[in-house]
Write a protein that holds these residues in place. Structure first.
Motif, short mmCIF file in Angstrom:
data_model
loop_
_atom_site.label_atom_id
_atom_site.label_comp_id
_atom_site.label_asym_id
_atom_site.label_seq_id
_atom_site.Cartn_x
_atom_site.Cartn_y
_atom_site.Cartn_z
N SER A 12 0.81 -1.22 0.00
CA SER A 12 0.00 0.00 0.00
C SER A 12 0.84 1.27 0.00
N GLY A 13 2.16 1.15 0.15
CA GLY A 13 3.02 2.32 0.09
C GLY A 13 3.73 2.67 1.38
N LYS A 14 3.82 1.73 2.31
CA LYS A 14 4.48 2.04 3.58
C LYS A 14 5.94 2.44 3.38
N SER A 15 6.63 1.77 2.48
CA SER A 15 8.04 2.11 2.24
C SER A 15 8.17 3.54 1.73
N THR A 16 7.26 3.95 0.86
CA THR A 16 7.28 5.33 0.36
C THR A 16 7.03 6.32 1.49
N ALA A 17 6.05 6.01 2.34
CA ALA A 17 5.73 6.90 3.47
C ALA A 17 6.91 7.01 4.42
N LEU A 18 7.54 5.89 4.74
CA LEU A 18 8.68 5.92 5.65
C LEU A 18 9.86 6.65 5.04
N ARG A 19 10.08 6.44 3.75
CA ARG A 19 11.18 7.13 3.07
C ARG A 19 10.93 8.63 3.06
#
Length: 280
Positions: A12-19
């Protein structure tokens, strides 16, 4: 600045949010079981870290039984505790997984995994302050949404540094600009011992129409580069200004740019070779 818990469905995009949060200066801990939230809070508080984000999701499924009690304890200690939950519809999640060829953490057929994961993470979604459906969002759009959620849109720094080419350009700069074509105070006896921070040295460096025109082009180019970096979602951009020794011209240009580009968050972070440079 809030203490942020990031969760959501796989893909769902957790890596993008954390980055995005990491680029904004957050200390990030991924895949942290809820029982360790309090310990992490104490650790970062003791270190004086103000921007902290942790991630908890299906990978920590064996520890989610402690979610409610861990959340309640941390919420009592942090009034600014925030929970961000990301989700998307199953068809989009399936397409993203087919593109990456990753294994789902639950390890069965993907559509079954997605349904099980929604049930597993329902308690986290229930306590979330913000739920973002990323079905129709690109990575850049999600990043912008995260910045807006935590009011980080204008948190951008234009870092300026001076250096001398004789000591090699810095390796971590986004943009390197050569100002060795400007008049060199090194060859003026009364200016040579000084640095580009001295007004009379700066006057010499920018003392003719050609030098002013050159500086104006440099300033405008740096502004455009910084604006594009900000628009792409970056939180910082480093420009290195170089002359021969890093003593005069590069120092004068970097210092002047800091004032002229203050609206871009410009600041001089280092005159790297000012005390060791010889010649310009």
């Amino acid at each position: 600045m809030p203490f942020v818990v990031v969760s959501g469905l796989s893909g769902s995009g957790k890596s993008t949010a954390l980055r995005t949060l990491e680029d904004a200066g957050f200390f990030i801990t991924d895949n942290l079981p809820p029982e360790l939230w309090g310990a992490m809070h104490d650790l970062v508080t003791a270190r004086g870290l103000e921007r902290v984000a942790i991630s908890t999701d299906a990978r920590t499924r064996h520890f989610l039984g402690a979610l409610e009690s861990s959340y309640a304890r941390l919420a009592r200690r942090r009034e600014d505790l925030r929970v961000l939950f990301l989700e998307a519809n199953a068809e989009v999640l399936l397409r993203r997984y087919n593109l990456t060829r990753r294994e789902h953490p639950l390890g069965e057929t993907l559509m079954v995994d997605f349904a099980r994961e929604r049930d597993l993470l329902a308690p986290l979604r229930a306590i979330a302050d913000t739920v973002i459906d990323t079905t129709a969002l690109s990575a850049r759009e999600l990043s912008e949404r995260v910045l807006h959620t935590f009011r980080l849109e204008h948190d951008f720094a234009l870092r300026l540094m001076s250096f001398g080419f004789k000591n090699a350009p810095p390796r971590d700069a986004d943009l390197v600009i050569d100002v060795r074509s400007l008049p060199n105070p090194y060859y003026v006896p009364e200016l040579s011992p000084k640095t580009g921070l001295e007004p009379d040295v700066a006057r010499y460096v920018f003392g003719d129409a050609a030098s002013e025109a050159f500086y104006g082009e440099v300033r405008d180019f740096v502004r455009i580069a910084a604006e594009r970096a900000r628009a792409s979602g970056r939180h910082g951009y480093t420009v290195a200004i170089g002359c021969t020794g890093g003593q005069h011209r590069s120092v004068a240009v970097a210092s002047r740019l800091a004032g002229d580009l203050a609206d871009q968050g410009a600041q001089v972070t280092d005159h790297r070779d000012m005390q060791v440079g010889e010649g310009g």
